[in-house]
Design a protein around this motif. Structure first.
Motif, PDB file in Angstrom:
ATOM      1  N   ALA A   1       0.850  -1.189   0.000  1.00 23.28           N
ATOM      2  CA  ALA A   1       0.000   0.000   0.000  1.00 23.28           C
ATOM      3  C   ALA A   1       0.890   1.245   0.000  1.00 23.28           C
ATOM      4  O   ALA A   1       1.579   1.524   0.980  1.00 23.28           O
ATOM      5  CB  ALA A   1      -0.909  -0.014   1.221  1.00 23.28           C
ATOM      6  N   ASP A   2       0.900   1.953  -1.109  1.00 21.42           N
ATOM      7  CA  ASP A   2       1.732   3.145  -1.250  1.00 21.42           C
ATOM      8  C   ASP A   2       0.897   4.371  -0.894  1.00 21.42           C
ATOM      9  O   ASP A   2       0.134   4.881  -1.728  1.00 21.42           O
ATOM     10  CB  ASP A   2       2.268   3.233  -2.688  1.00 21.42           C
ATOM     11  N   LYS A   3       1.050   4.858   0.336  1.00 26.41           N
ATOM     12  CA  LYS A   3       0.234   5.975   0.804  1.00 26.41           C
ATOM     13  C   LYS A   3       0.500   7.256   0.030  1.00 26.41           C
ATOM     14  O   LYS A   3      -0.416   8.044  -0.206  1.00 26.41           O
ATOM     15  CB  LYS A   3       0.482   6.200   2.303  1.00 26.41           C
ATOM     16  N   THR A   4       1.745   7.456  -0.383  1.00 25.57           N
ATOM     17  CA  THR A   4       2.080   8.659  -1.151  1.00 25.57           C
ATOM     18  C   THR A   4       1.361   8.651  -2.500  1.00 25.57           C
ATOM     19  O   THR A   4       0.811   9.673  -2.934  1.00 25.57           O
ATOM     20  CB  THR A   4       3.602   8.762  -1.375  1.00 25.57           C
TER      21      THR A   4
ATOM     22  N   LYS B   1      -2.332   9.342  -1.969  1.00 24.72           N
ATOM     23  CA  LYS B   1      -2.558  10.772  -1.721  1.00 24.72           C
ATOM     24  C   LYS B   1      -2.496  11.573  -3.011  1.00 24.72           C
ATOM     25  O   LYS B   1      -3.288  12.494  -3.231  1.00 24.72           O
ATOM     26  CB  LYS B   1      -1.524  11.299  -0.723  1.00 24.72           C
TER      27      LYS B   1
END
Length: 198
Positions: free
Chosen positions: A88-91, A94
């Motif tokens: 899961a790549d939060k950046t 976003k």
């Protein structure tokens, strides 16, 4: 400017040379945020998917593409932003949310990777999560035969792209089952659109 020039070249290649059938362009919103969700069978798919639309499309691209400075420049000027695969790549999430909040189009391949067989795979819930967090509508799209370009089967195949009617997720961001089910509904609709032109 680079994006517009690239699109002109793509329209010549996909439209004039390959004679692509384009169906359902009237389903593409003239303004406002939306997610363009399609099947993925070839590296040609990202430019192909947005070629015949008036709207510009932003995509997630694997972070490995950005390690080469030239490729990184090309990607950024084609509205591609990096994403780490396998986690899961939060950046990246976003960035995707900001694109939609800004009223732009976000292109997503719900399967998360290219199909090696041409058959549709299982959708990941990420597309549903982003839709739930932004309330953006989803336009399902079916890509047909891009994997056959320059292949032994048919060197210059006649391609097709079908844009479906808008879909909307109305559930909660916390309901994992609903998110997974909706992601699969998107893939089912893509399968239906694809079957209509094969």
């Amino acid at each position: 400017m680079f994006y517009k020039i690239f699109k002109v070249l793509c329209r010549f290649w996909f439209g004039m040379i390959l004679g692509t059938r384009v169906i359902g362009l009237e389903n593409i919103p003239a303004s406002g945020a939306f997610i363009l969700a399609a099947n993925h069978v070839s590296n040609w798919d990202p430019p192909f998917l947005g070629t015949f639309m008036e709207r510009e499309v932003c995509y997630m691209g694997k972070e490995e593409l950005f390690k080469n400075p030239v490729m990184a420049w090309v990607c950024r000027n084609l509205h591609v932003f990096p994403v780490k695969r396998g986690a899961a790549d939060k950046t990246a999430i976003k960035t995707a949310i900001k694109i939609l909040k800004d009223g732009k189009c976000l292109g997503i391949f719900p399967e998360g990777t290219r199909s090696k067989t041409g058959k549709l795979g299982k959708a990941e819930a990420g597309v549903s999560l982003i839709a739930a967090m932004t309330k953006a509508q989803i336009i399902p799209a079916a890509i047909v035969d891009t994997e056959k370009i320059f292949s032994k089967e048919k060197f210059l195949p006649r391609l097709a792209v079908v844009y479906g009617k808008p879909m909307k997720f109305t559930g909660s961001t916390k309901d994992k089952e609903a998110l997974a089910n909706f992601a699969q509904e998107i893939m089912n609709e893509i399968a239906r659109l694809k079957a209509g032109v094969i």
